[in-house]
Design a protein around this motif. Sequence first.
Motif, PDB file in Angstrom:
ATOM      1  N   SER B 304       1.092  -1.742  -0.024  1.00 55.13           N
ATOM      2  CA  SER B 304       0.009   0.268  -0.339  1.00 55.13           C
ATOM      3  C   SER B 304       0.868   1.293   0.244  1.00 55.13           C
ATOM      4  O   SER B 304       0.674   2.553   0.141  1.00 55.13           O
ATOM      5  CB  SER B 304      -0.998  -0.546   1.271  1.00 55.13           C
ATOM      6  N   ASN B 305       1.926   1.018   0.221  1.00 53.36           N
ATOM      7  CA  ASN B 305       3.296   2.503   0.158  1.00 53.36           C
ATOM      8  C   ASN B 305       4.029   1.952   0.056  1.00 53.36           C
ATOM      9  O   ASN B 305       4.280   0.592  -0.917  1.00 53.36           O
ATOM     10  CB  ASN B 305       3.244   3.263   0.875  1.00 53.36           C
ATOM     11  N   ASP B 306       5.232   2.115   0.718  1.00 49.70           N
ATOM     12  CA  ASP B 306       7.055   0.937   0.420  1.00 49.70           C
ATOM     13  C   ASP B 306       6.901  -0.282   1.543  1.00 49.70           C
ATOM     14  O   ASP B 306       8.240  -0.115   2.198  1.00 49.70           O
ATOM     15  CB  ASP B 306       7.964   2.216   0.784  1.00 49.70           C
ATOM     16  N   ASN B 307       6.140  -0.502   1.584  1.00 45.74           N
ATOM     17  CA  ASN B 307       5.816  -1.622   2.616  1.00 45.74           C
ATOM     18  C   ASN B 307       5.967  -2.667   1.660  1.00 45.74           C
ATOM     19  O   ASN B 307       5.099  -4.048   2.715  1.00 45.74           O
ATOM     20  CB  ASN B 307       5.119  -1.461   3.286  1.00 45.74           C
ATOM     21  N   GLY B 308       6.316  -3.812   1.039  1.00 44.66           N
ATOM     22  CA  GLY B 308       6.191  -5.019   0.322  1.00 44.66           C
ATOM     23  C   GLY B 308       6.692  -5.984   0.695  1.00 44.66           C
ATOM     24  O   GLY B 308       6.572  -6.713   0.547  1.00 44.66           O
ATOM     25  N   TRP B 309       7.766  -5.629   1.541  1.00 47.92           N
ATOM     26  CA  TRP B 309       8.418  -6.215   2.460  1.00 47.92           C
ATOM     27  C   TRP B 309       7.435  -7.127   3.628  1.00 47.92           C
ATOM     28  O   TRP B 309       8.252  -7.888   3.889  1.00 47.92           O
ATOM     29  CB  TRP B 309       9.241  -5.938   2.638  1.00 47.92           C
TER      30      TRP B 309
END
Lengths: 165, 351
Positions: B304-309
């Motif tokens: 949803s933001n830079d949180n693919g990890w």
Amino acid sequence: MSLSISLTLNGVVRDIVLDDPRVTLLDLLRERLALPGTKKGCDRGQCGACTVLLNGKRMNACLTLAATLDGATVTTIEGLADGDALHPVQTAFLENDGFQCGYCTPGQIMSAVGLIAEGRAGDDPERIREGMSGNICRCAAYHGITRAVQEATRRMAAAERGDAA
Amino acid sequence: MKRFDFVQPASVAEALQVWHPGAVWLGGGTNLLDLMKGGVMLPDTVIDINRLADLRGITTLDDGSLRIGALVSNAELADDTGFAHDFPMVAEALLSGASGQLRNAATVAGNLMQRTRCAYFQDTTAACNRREPGTGCDARGGVDSHTAVLGFGDACITTHPSDFCVPLAALDAVVEVQGPDGAREVALRDFHLLPGETPERETALQPGEIIVALRLPADAKGFAAHARYLKVRDRTSYAFATTSAAAALRVEGGVIAEARLSLGAIAAKPWRVTEAEALLVGHAPDAAPFDQAAARALDGAVPSNDNGWKIALARRTAIRALELAAAGTPERMPALPASPFADQNGDHAHV
């Protein structure tokens, strides 16, 4: 709407009239009852400097509205010693260098007293560190704090068993 | 804090009567007072419900279910010997949350009602549709790992911060509610709402309703021998979850007869996928079915933001929680509850 409360503070019954419901227990102690031993750090429940015992349980005084405390029992750092005889937790903090600047120390000591009463940690250092994680020490005296809580726990248990502490 | 009126009703009926839009219930106050000090919540009336004896106590009902009063503190519940024995992963989740002081004050109902810890929700100068509908969502391009990978929308990408609710969802807990129109029950799994286009609506509570109790069904005790909560966070103590998982197995003759799996900190509600649980049944508790169940539980996850990890981390958290549950509930609560650094049998971990 009555904002008169009566509470037992360090063993003495105090009748208090509040002029404003926004007063927290922390501000009541420090600014209206001349008990500045309880410290204001973050004022948001994050640092633990304001820890007191409320009805025997450790609590953050900054997140407690004084108006809710009619009939409550409160113990602050000023009420811990018996005259000139320090509480075992106070003694253990002195003997184990459980502080540097001292600002967080009243909260650390009250939290430790609460933790020992909870019986959760015993003298296990890892359980003590976990149990004391709501008290931040900016000087990082954590090693001494942990040792102090260990030692106080042992001494208080021994005293309870009737040994010579 | 903005000035407010303070009232202390003597009964639930009186409490419901004095409620009006703009009023809030005060339980433990650990989240409410913090938000009031920050100007995030500006109630005109604070209704102190702490005098309501009906909202206290832990009771076993005739059907074997456990009823927990709304005002029972997190510490009181976790330290109740019978509770920790019957519902160990719920006790572990409670003890992994907040600090000793906060757990003494915070209530079980307040845990359900706590607001998101999204940094942009708490910052009154930031755009936040949840705090102020229509203003936008600064978290979308922002820096905050308390963001969702499932069930989010354009209007809001936040997560529910509770540990406690994650095992409650897995164990089919029920929320008892009273309101101006009488009493009703809401399944905990339906209690928290996904944001959709109305992120300001966070729970199934209607205006003026109050939580009076939670219930855990009797059959939830059947998982007690293999039930763990695992929480990954920035520190080993006193931090909100980055990802978490509650895993519970009922093992018969070396085979999983029934499984529960619920994930925390990845959506605006505890994320439970019954199809993932079904993939475990009939298998020996082993790596292959754990992998499949965890993958199924994260099905559809996207950044949803830079949180693919977080997607990979949540999957691994689920697998490890299942492994811990399979190894068995420790006899004693680990020194660091729910921590990946605590040894599974409760011994020290030397972090």
